[in-house]
Write a protein that holds these residues in place. Structure first.
Motif, PDB file in Angstrom:
ATOM      1  N   GLN A 152      -9.251   5.106 -10.861  1.00  0.00           N
ATOM      2  CA  GLN A 152      -8.325   4.379  -9.986  1.00  0.00           C
ATOM      3  C   GLN A 152      -7.225   5.301  -9.435  1.00  0.00           C
ATOM      4  O   GLN A 152      -6.775   5.130  -8.318  1.00  0.00           O
ATOM      5  N   HIS A 153      -6.848   6.301 -10.219  1.00  0.00           N
ATOM      6  CA  HIS A 153      -5.810   7.244  -9.799  1.00  0.00           C
ATOM      7  C   HIS A 153      -6.411   8.569  -9.325  1.00  0.00           C
ATOM      8  O   HIS A 153      -5.820   9.637  -9.518  1.00  0.00           O
ATOM      9  N   TYR A 154      -7.589   8.493  -8.715  1.00  0.00           N
ATOM     10  CA  TYR A 154      -8.314   9.695  -8.295  1.00  0.00           C
ATOM     11  C   TYR A 154      -7.470  10.623  -7.419  1.00  0.00           C
ATOM     12  O   TYR A 154      -7.619  11.839  -7.468  1.00  0.00           O
ATOM     13  N   GLN A 155      -6.576  10.052  -6.622  1.00  0.00           N
ATOM     14  CA  GLN A 155      -5.779  10.882  -5.708  1.00  0.00           C
ATOM     15  C   GLN A 155      -4.867  11.854  -6.460  1.00  0.00           C
ATOM     16  O   GLN A 155      -4.510  12.902  -5.931  1.00  0.00           O
ATOM     17  N   ASP A 156      -4.530  11.500  -7.707  1.00  0.00           N
ATOM     18  CA  ASP A 156      -3.674  12.378  -8.519  1.00  0.00           C
ATOM     19  C   ASP A 156      -4.354  13.710  -8.840  1.00  0.00           C
ATOM     20  O   ASP A 156      -3.682  14.677  -9.201  1.00  0.00           O
ATOM     21  N   TYR A 157      -5.677  13.738  -8.749  1.00  0.00           N
ATOM     22  CA  TYR A 157      -6.430  14.928  -9.171  1.00  0.00           C
ATOM     23  C   TYR A 157      -6.912  15.771  -7.990  1.00  0.00           C
ATOM     24  O   TYR A 157      -7.467  16.848  -8.191  1.00  0.00           O
ATOM     25  N   LEU A 158      -6.729  15.260  -6.790  1.00  0.00           N
ATOM     26  CA  LEU A 158      -7.101  16.005  -5.594  1.00  0.00           C
ATOM     27  C   LEU A 158      -6.075  17.124  -5.364  1.00  0.00           C
ATOM     28  O   LEU A 158      -4.949  17.019  -5.818  1.00  0.00           O
ATOM     29  N   PRO A 159      -6.437  18.217  -4.703  1.00  0.00           N
ATOM     30  CA  PRO A 159      -7.681  18.437  -3.965  1.00  0.00           C
ATOM     31  C   PRO A 159      -8.810  19.062  -4.782  1.00  0.00           C
ATOM     32  O   PRO A 159      -9.916  19.218  -4.279  1.00  0.00           O
ATOM     33  N   ASP A 160      -8.553  19.398  -6.048  1.00  0.00           N
ATOM     34  CA  ASP A 160      -9.574  20.124  -6.813  1.00  0.00           C
ATOM     35  C   ASP A 160     -10.641  19.230  -7.442  1.00  0.00           C
ATOM     36  O   ASP A 160     -11.812  19.612  -7.509  1.00  0.00           O
ATOM     37  N   PHE A 161     -10.221  18.059  -7.931  1.00  0.00           N
ATOM     38  CA  PHE A 161     -11.130  17.195  -8.685  1.00  0.00           C
ATOM     39  C   PHE A 161     -11.171  15.788  -8.100  1.00  0.00           C
ATOM     40  O   PHE A 161     -10.166  15.290  -7.593  1.00  0.00           O
ATOM     41  N   PHE A 162     -12.359  15.167  -8.215  1.00  0.00           N
ATOM     42  CA  PHE A 162     -12.524  13.777  -7.782  1.00  0.00           C
ATOM     43  C   PHE A 162     -13.282  13.044  -8.888  1.00  0.00           C
ATOM     44  O   PHE A 162     -14.484  13.214  -9.042  1.00  0.00           O
ATOM     45  N   PRO A 163     -12.577  12.245  -9.719  1.00  0.00           N
ATOM     46  CA  PRO A 163     -13.251  11.540 -10.812  1.00  0.00           C
ATOM     47  C   PRO A 163     -13.983  10.281 -10.322  1.00  0.00           C
ATOM     48  O   PRO A 163     -13.466   9.547  -9.474  1.00  0.00           O
ATOM     49  N   LEU A 164     -15.174  10.066 -10.863  1.00  0.00           N
ATOM     50  CA  LEU A 164     -15.987   8.903 -10.515  1.00  0.00           C
ATOM     51  C   LEU A 164     -16.533   8.245 -11.774  1.00  0.00           C
ATOM     52  O   LEU A 164     -16.708   8.903 -12.801  1.00  0.00           O
ATOM     53  N   VAL A 165     -16.854   6.972 -11.649  1.00  0.00           N
ATOM     54  CA  VAL A 165     -17.631   6.289 -12.666  1.00  0.00           C
ATOM     55  C   VAL A 165     -19.081   6.773 -12.510  1.00  0.00           C
ATOM     56  O   VAL A 165     -19.471   7.254 -11.440  1.00  0.00           O
ATOM     57  N   HIS A 166     -19.881   6.632 -13.545  1.00  0.00           N
ATOM     58  CA  HIS A 166     -21.286   7.038 -13.426  1.00  0.00           C
ATOM     59  C   HIS A 166     -22.012   6.069 -12.485  1.00  0.00           C
ATOM     60  O   HIS A 166     -21.810   4.862 -12.562  1.00  0.00           O
ATOM     61  N   PRO A 167     -22.870   6.579 -11.609  1.00  0.00           N
ATOM     62  CA  PRO A 167     -23.573   5.711 -10.659  1.00  0.00           C
ATOM     63  C   PRO A 167     -24.770   4.962 -11.254  1.00  0.00           C
ATOM     64  O   PRO A 167     -25.556   4.365 -10.519  1.00  0.00           O
TER      65      PRO A 167
END
Length: 194
Positions: A147-162
């Motif tokens: 939910q807070h993916y923007q906090d980790y940009l620009p290097d990382f983009f966390p996702l749930v498993h598809p």
């Protein structure tokens, strides 16, 4: 270890992987020298290990939808590296696959990443990748991280498993499809078309 071939041979020769090597199973990862996006997941599933091709299952189909890329781009463009937390199927547990081995990424990711100077974005799929690369400690919830993916940009983009198993999670968290996926798609397209 100076080349990818040297690293692959070292992985296969490692005593911790001897059972896989003895069975003719090769480590499942991809590291094209011009890769711009690195995808770090958990470990290959049995189906993908048997096929000898990472993300070649229903989870991979959904991942490519989230990335907004077709199979040809995903596998053949050279834009995508795939370095899961373990390059071998870890076995079945009570409620899904067993976790990746703890020391595997420590041993093998950095030597491979040193050969990939053009990585602009690392996509972290699931809690194991997120805890490792984001140096998370304690009881941090995957939902909160995604939910807070923007906090980790620009290097990382966390996702749930598809995985199709996460269909309930996706339904319960409509913000994921409404905001996270479109932002991921825009970023991926920007990187691969620059």
């Amino acid at each position: 270890m100076h080349t990818l071939d040297d690293i692959t041979k070292a992985i296969m020769a490692d005593p911790e992987n001897k059972e896989f090597t003895k069975q003719g199973i090769k480590p499942l990862f991809a590291a094209p020298k011009n890769a711009r996006i690195n995808i770090v997941g958990q470990a290959p599933g049995l189906k993908t290990q048997e096929a000898g091709l990472y993300w070649k299952d229903k989870s991979g189909d959904r991942l490519r939808e989230w990335l907004d890329v077709d199979e040809d781009t995903f596998y053949n463009s050279g834009y995508f590296a795939v370095l899961p937390m373990d390059f071998y199927f870890p076995g079945h547990g009570k409620s899904g696959d067993l976790p990746p081995r703890k020391d595997f990424a420590d041993k093998w990711h950095q030597p491979i990443l040193e050969l990939l100077p053009d990585i602009e974005l690392t996509i972290l799929i699931g809690q194991y990748a997120q805890k490792y690369y984001l140096h998370q400690t304690g009881n941090i919830k995957l939902t909160e991280t995604v939910q807070h993916y923007q906090d980790y940009l620009p290097d990382f983009f966390p996702l749930v498993h598809p995985s199709p198993r996460n269909q309930i999670w996706i339904a319960k968290n409509p913000w994921f499809a409404e905001q996270v996926v479109p932002d991921l798609q825009a970023l991926v397209q920007k990187i691969i078309h620059q």
